[in-house]
Enzyme design. Sequence first.
Site, PDB file in Angstrom:
ATOM      1  N   ALA A  53      77.361  29.809  42.637  1.00 29.40           N
ATOM      2  CA  ALA A  53      78.008  30.383  41.453  1.00 29.40           C
ATOM      3  C   ALA A  53      79.539  30.278  41.476  1.00 29.40           C
ATOM      4  CB  ALA A  53      77.579  31.838  41.304  1.00 29.40           C
ATOM      5  N   ARG A  90      75.000  24.636  33.589  1.00 36.24           N
ATOM      6  CA  ARG A  90      74.080  25.503  34.331  1.00 36.24           C
ATOM      7  C   ARG A  90      74.089  26.867  33.637  1.00 36.24           C
ATOM      8  NH1 ARG A  90      73.397  24.707  40.160  1.00 36.24           N
ATOM      9  NH2 ARG A  90      71.426  25.734  39.679  1.00 36.24           N
ATOM     10  N   GLN A 194      68.602  24.720  50.040  1.00 42.46           N
ATOM     11  CA  GLN A 194      69.999  25.111  50.304  1.00 42.46           C
ATOM     12  C   GLN A 194      70.153  25.875  51.618  1.00 42.46           C
ATOM     13  OE1 GLN A 194      68.468  25.422  47.367  1.00 42.46           O
ATOM     14  NE2 GLN A 194      69.861  25.298  45.637  1.00 42.46           N
ATOM     15  N   ASP A 235      73.827  35.044  41.280  1.00 43.87           N
ATOM     16  CA  ASP A 235      74.346  34.117  40.269  1.00 43.87           C
ATOM     17  C   ASP A 235      74.774  34.857  39.013  1.00 43.87           C
ATOM     18  OD1 ASP A 235      73.770  31.145  41.271  1.00 43.87           O
ATOM     19  OD2 ASP A 235      72.283  32.528  42.035  1.00 43.87           O
ATOM     20  N   ASN A 245      69.257  35.642  41.205  1.00 44.44           N
ATOM     21  CA  ASN A 245      69.663  34.824  42.350  1.00 44.44           C
ATOM     22  C   ASN A 245      68.590  33.759  42.568  1.00 44.44           C
ATOM     23  OD1 ASN A 245      71.669  34.433  44.467  1.00 44.44           O
ATOM     24  ND2 ASN A 245      70.041  34.956  45.899  1.00 44.44           N
ATOM     25  N   LYS A 246      68.817  32.905  43.522  1.00 48.11           N
ATOM     26  CA  LYS A 246      67.926  31.763  43.774  1.00 48.11           C
ATOM     27  C   LYS A 246      66.453  32.190  43.810  1.00 48.11           C
ATOM     28  CE  LYS A 246      68.796  28.342  43.941  1.00 48.11           C
ATOM     29  NZ  LYS A 246      68.730  27.556  42.705  1.00 48.11           N
TER      30      LYS A 246
HETATM   31  O1  MRU Z   1      71.141  26.498  42.353  1.00 50.04           O
HETATM   32  P1  MRU Z   1      72.320  26.862  43.184  1.00 50.04           P
HETATM   33  O2  MRU Z   1      72.327  26.245  44.533  1.00 50.04           O
HETATM   34  O3  MRU Z   1      73.609  26.718  42.440  1.00 50.04           O
HETATM   35  O4  MRU Z   1      72.064  28.416  43.392  1.00 50.04           O
HETATM   36  C1  MRU Z   1      73.031  29.268  43.769  1.00 50.04           C
HETATM   37  C2  MRU Z   1      72.760  29.790  45.076  1.00 50.04           C
HETATM   38  O5  MRU Z   1      73.061  29.132  46.040  1.00 50.04           O
HETATM   39  C3  MRU Z   1      72.188  31.104  45.262  1.00 50.04           C
HETATM   40  O6  MRU Z   1      71.458  31.614  44.233  1.00 50.04           O
HETATM   41  C4  MRU Z   1      73.269  32.015  45.785  1.00 50.04           C
HETATM   42  O7  MRU Z   1      72.693  33.055  46.457  1.00 50.04           O
HETATM   43  C5  MRU Z   1      74.175  32.543  44.728  1.00 50.04           C
HETATM   44  S1  MRU Z   1      75.503  31.527  44.432  1.00 50.04           S
HETATM   45  C6  MRU Z   1      76.700  32.324  45.304  1.00 50.04           C
END
Ligand code: MRU
Length: 352
Positions: A53, A90, A194, A235, A245-246
């Site tokens: 984010a 995004r 990730q 996010d 979040n992810k």
């Molecule tokens: O899809 P991404 O890799 O952009 O997702 C973001 C993330 O890596 C996670 O959700 C994360 O915990 C939050 S971003 C600081």
Amino acid sequence: MIVDGVHQRTVVRDGAVVDLIDQPLLPHAFRRVRLHTVEETASAISDMIVRGAGAIGATAAAGMAQAALLGERDVLAALDAGAARLRRTRPTAQNLFYAIDAVLDAARRADVADRLEAALGAADAVIDGDAAACERIGHVGAELLADGMRVATHCNAGWLAFVDWGSALAPVYRAVRQGKRVSVWVDETRPRGQGARLTAWELEQEGVAHHVIADNALASRMRAGDVDVVITGADRIAANGDVANKIGTYAVALCARAHGIPFYVAAPASTFDPGTPDGEGIPIEERSAEEVAYTWGLDDDGVFRRVRTTRSPCRNPAFDVTPAGLVAGWITERGLFRSPGEAGWPGLTDRR
Ligand code: MRU
């Protein structure tokens, strides 16, 4: 962040050029990539050359500066066009919209003759502010970590996901600098990995003890008493504290609750979205099904390859929402919040 002994920032604005770490190459190769147009910058966000984010927000800020510098029309028209393109990259990361609006607002408030400088100043403030906020989050969050603690995290909310330091990993980096022995459980974070690819690489660079585990292994580690605390990033955080979040974060939070393990969320003010009352209103990005059907990496001959793991139709929601009730605290640059206040998040969202 130090990479092979050299200080690196994830996102750098170099005039009208945006300079990024090429994240899909990690952990196998470290390369920076230079983007010369707003279109290249927007594509780098969509294609996740840069992700996370805070890093997305910083890249969008640099993209807005690029729009202002390269635009052939007046500055506001160029910024509006750049904003329209960057907003389509995004949908979930609040920092993207925060950054675009910060640059637009600064330019709109300035006199005509000062608009370019105002836009560039605002873009640089977003980028530098991200690093400063994350450094502060490290100090706040390190207070929660005692010597010997075993932290679990999900996805990558380290310095690759921000300009520097990170959110969820900043407390770990600070605690280690304070001399505490802290170790980290890193889940793979399918489909894009990730955790296995990025968080593990960062921790290796920082010399922090860690193990990568399969996504489905964390519950049993919790049950075995091997996890003291969970810290993830975010996010987008709704006004009531619900956290997008992810994908998979919700399952981690439920497991933590079932085992009496505190689940913390670390995020800067730029991730808080006071305009969205609760998690129901957060747009969840659905990415290409190919990200689930394929995986990629280096084969034993050192060649990057993509391989298919299923022939079935796939779905790929990239984020989920963890209800505020599962969160033990929100670690921010303004301190640790134990609950969203009646009037929002004092010091965080009331400055907008
Ligand atoms: O899809 P991404 O890799 O952009 O997702 C973001 C993330 O890596 C996670 O959700 C994360 O915990 C939050 S971003 C600081």
